[in-house]
Design an enzyme around this catalytic site. Structure first.
Site, mmCIF file in Angstrom:
data_model
loop_
_atom_site.group_PDB
_atom_site.id
_atom_site.type_symbol
_atom_site.label_atom_id
_atom_site.label_comp_id
_atom_site.label_asym_id
_atom_site.label_seq_id
_atom_site.Cartn_x
_atom_site.Cartn_y
_atom_site.Cartn_z
ATOM 1 N N THR A 95 -6.506 75.998 -7.305
ATOM 2 C CA THR A 95 -7.596 75.265 -6.483
ATOM 3 C C THR A 95 -7.056 73.984 -6.028
ATOM 4 O O THR A 95 -8.098 73.427 -5.206
ATOM 5 C CB THR A 95 -8.239 75.914 -7.524
ATOM 6 O OG1 THR A 95 -8.616 74.524 -9.115
ATOM 7 C CG2 THR A 95 -8.368 77.127 -7.490
ATOM 8 N N HIS A 116 -1.673 78.080 -22.978
ATOM 9 C CA HIS A 116 -1.424 76.701 -22.293
ATOM 10 C C HIS A 116 -0.685 77.575 -20.877
ATOM 11 O O HIS A 116 -0.145 77.501 -19.951
ATOM 12 C CB HIS A 116 -1.156 75.125 -22.310
ATOM 13 C CG HIS A 116 -1.269 74.504 -21.504
ATOM 14 N ND1 HIS A 116 -0.994 73.401 -21.920
ATOM 15 C CD2 HIS A 116 -1.264 73.957 -20.320
ATOM 16 C CE1 HIS A 116 -1.380 72.466 -21.404
ATOM 17 N NE2 HIS A 116 -1.504 73.036 -20.043
ATOM 18 N N LYS A 143 6.833 73.214 -16.018
ATOM 19 C CA LYS A 143 5.436 73.554 -16.794
ATOM 20 C C LYS A 143 5.894 74.157 -17.931
ATOM 21 O O LYS A 143 5.108 74.317 -18.798
ATOM 22 C CB LYS A 143 4.312 74.105 -15.762
ATOM 23 C CG LYS A 143 3.442 72.578 -15.104
ATOM 24 C CD LYS A 143 2.796 73.424 -14.126
ATOM 25 C CE LYS A 143 1.525 72.050 -13.133
ATOM 26 N NZ LYS A 143 1.436 71.692 -13.491
ATOM 27 N N CYS A 187 -13.445 72.481 -12.470
ATOM 28 C CA CYS A 187 -13.606 73.444 -11.644
ATOM 29 C C CYS A 187 -14.477 75.036 -11.820
ATOM 30 O O CYS A 187 -14.116 75.606 -13.289
ATOM 31 C CB CYS A 187 -12.128 73.582 -10.942
ATOM 32 S SG CYS A 187 -11.280 74.461 -10.198
ATOM 33 N N CYS A 195 -12.139 77.417 -12.407
ATOM 34 C CA CYS A 195 -10.982 77.197 -13.571
ATOM 35 C C CYS A 195 -11.710 77.751 -14.753
ATOM 36 O O CYS A 195 -11.041 77.968 -15.653
ATOM 37 C CB CYS A 195 -10.708 75.611 -13.189
ATOM 38 S SG CYS A 195 -9.648 75.795 -12.009
#
Length: 527
Positions: A159, A208, A237, A334, A337
């Site tokens: 986003t 995560h 990541k 968000c 999110c």
């Protein structure tokens, strides 16, 4: 000093042993890697996922499992502030405002038949006692700010939310809620911790890693405006770190084992659901169990946990820490999110409750509808992560990224192809004045979707001073961007007011004809 400590804890909690193993998983056959604390390897999980994914996709598209009820505006319980907001439309959530759009299975008369939103309840205990055993902080059923969201219409994807705000959330997760290694342990080593604490590390790391995989698999391509896999973002990541991929697959095992346990202990059979939903859920679980071809302890043996003399204290600490992780999702700015963060942490919390509190077939367990929906959708998200990693491996084999192997501390950083791309994503920053002179494409611009709260973090002093010319140009660009933002806000104000008028008129009409009760509302327009 606080920044150094937070960074050290983050590396320790998320990476575990990444420093000791720089091998890139995709350089070999990553499917041969063993999933920690289990007897299976990643390849077996991939095979199971191939078999059950069609049934899982079908299940999450049913009316029962594709709607989720939550409070998107619950204040952050840990810190205060009103500095941040997300101003792009992909941060917002299209929740249902017309009650007639909610499927019959979620209508109040149907909910009443299920016993106050509870699908399986131990009548021998009261609600307060049951809630104290939960591993997640659920929104209260009588909360007037609860809304229904169609998960299919609001997919989890990139986003633009990130940077310091997102980092502050994960820092709080790791810094305040992870078990700390014993004094004297080397950075990244947790082998001296008991098994329960290691499982907690890996659970948070897997959460995560899975979220990062979702976002990098649905990443905005600025060249064509489409959402598509971004190999560079994924590798830095998740993909460069064996432990992150292992922990993601461990989470898949944990949630699958909890679903198998629900069936083995006859919980699904007693759920007040229609026969088609029961059959779909049972068929999914049976197919997953059959593909193991071993006892369920071969998949994961939760019976070996919490068996020492400090069993109760350790279990309570484990539960309280993960409950705090779920509360932290209310600090996310968000909306989209927050939706998926709350859903997935609730799903993991539900899985933990099933694994650790359902000990024999005679036990009864309290499961609310939102927990069951969250559990199945969390498993679907993990299934999508496993599938996405398969696809990323294929992309890596075709053309590996050219950047150097990153350090574990750089996992939150983004990788950009050029300066224009970096400037655009810098403009998503929500904790300071936008510093980019680039305007985002018109089709992804939108109004602010509301302010939120977050914790300010200390920043390092600049390593060097700026020249007068550089400082002047920086301030000039900031001034121009600010003026542009203000003028654009006034340009969109009539449309905002018109939309507000339509929404309010619809609510008043519903009240007039008796389909919706009146509720005091406060509106704020951010210019």
């Amino acid at each position: 000093m606080r920044i150094v400590r937070s960074l050290a804890v983050t590396i320790t909690c998320y990476c575990i042993t990444a420093l000791a193993n720089p091998q890139i998983p995709f350089d070999g056959n990553y499917t041969e890697i063993t999933v920690p604390d289990t007897e299976v390897n990643i390849g077996q999980i991939v095979d199971i996922n191939h078999e059950i994914k069609p049934k899982l996709v079908e299940l999450v598209n049913t009316d029962f499992f594709k709607y989720y009820k939550l409070n998107l505006w619950k204040p952050c319980p840990f810190w205060n502030g009103d500095e941040g907001f997300c101003k792009y439309k992909d941060c917002s959530v299209d929740f249902i405002t017309d009650w007639s759009q909610v499927p019959d299975i979620w209508q109040p008369d149907q909910l009443g038949k299920l016993g106050d939103n509870t699908v399986h309840k131990d009548k021998g205990q009261d609600e307060n006692e049951l809630s104290s055993n939960d591993y997640c902080a659920l929104d209260k059923d009588d909360d007037e700010d609860l809304v229904y969201v169609n998960l299919i219409d609001n997919p989890e994807r990139f986003t633009g939310y990130g940077g310091q705000q997102s980092e502050s959330i994960w820092t709080a997760v790791y810094d305040e809620n992870c078990f700390q290694p014993n004094e004297g342990s080397q950075l990244g080593q947790v082998e001296d911790l008991c098994l329960e604490k290691q499982i907690f590390y890996r659970l948070v790391s897997g959460l995560h890693s899975s979220i990062s995989t979702h976002l990098t698999n649905e990443y905005l391509n600025l060249k064509n405006g489409e959402y598509e896999p971004n190999l560079k973002q994924f590798m830095i990541k998740v993909g460069y770190f064996t432990e992150r991929i292992q922990n993601l697959h461990l989470n898949y095992v944990l949630v699958l084992k909890s679903l198998i346990k629900l069936q083995e202990y006859n919980v699904i059979e007693n759920l007040p659901l229609d026969d088609s939903l029961k059959a779909g859920l049972s068929g999914l679980i049976s197919q997953g169990a059959q593909n193991i071809n071993q006892t369920d302890d071969y998949l994961f043996n939760e019976k070996v946990l919490f068996q020492n003399d400090q069993n109760d204290d350790l279990k309570n600490e484990f539960r309280d820490k993960f409950r705090n992780v779920t509360r932290l999702m209310d600090c996310v700015h968000c909306e989209r999110c927050k939706l998926w963060g709350k859903l997935q942490t609730t799903g993991y919390g539900t899985a933990l409750k099933i694994l650790f509190d359902l000990k024999n077939p005679n036990d009864s367990i309290n499961l609310k509808r939102v927990e069951l929906v969250a559990l199945v959708n969390t498993f679907h998200r993990l299934s999508k992560s496993v599938e996405s990693i398969e696809n990323f491996e294929k992309l890596y084999k075709i053309q590996p990224p050219t950047q150097d192997h990153p350090s574990p501390s750089s996992e939150s950083l983004d990788v950009f192809d050029n300066e224009d791309e970096q400037n655009f994503f810098d403009s998503f920053s929500v904790d300071q004045t936008v510093t980019s002179s680039k305007e985002p494409p018109e089709e992804i611009k939108s109004k602010p979707v509301g302010k939120a709260e977050y914790k300010k973090t200390n920043s390092c002093p600049s390593s060097g001073s700026k020249s007068i010319k550089e400082a002047f140009h920086e301030e000039l660009y900031a001034f121009i961007d600010a003026i542009g933002f203000i003028l654009n806000s006034y340009r969109t104000l009539p449309k905002l007011l018109y939309t507000l008028f339509l929404v309010k008129s619809s609510e008043l009409w519903d009240i007039f004809i008796g389909t919706q009760r009146h509720r005091d509302s406060t509106y704020r327009v951010d210019l």
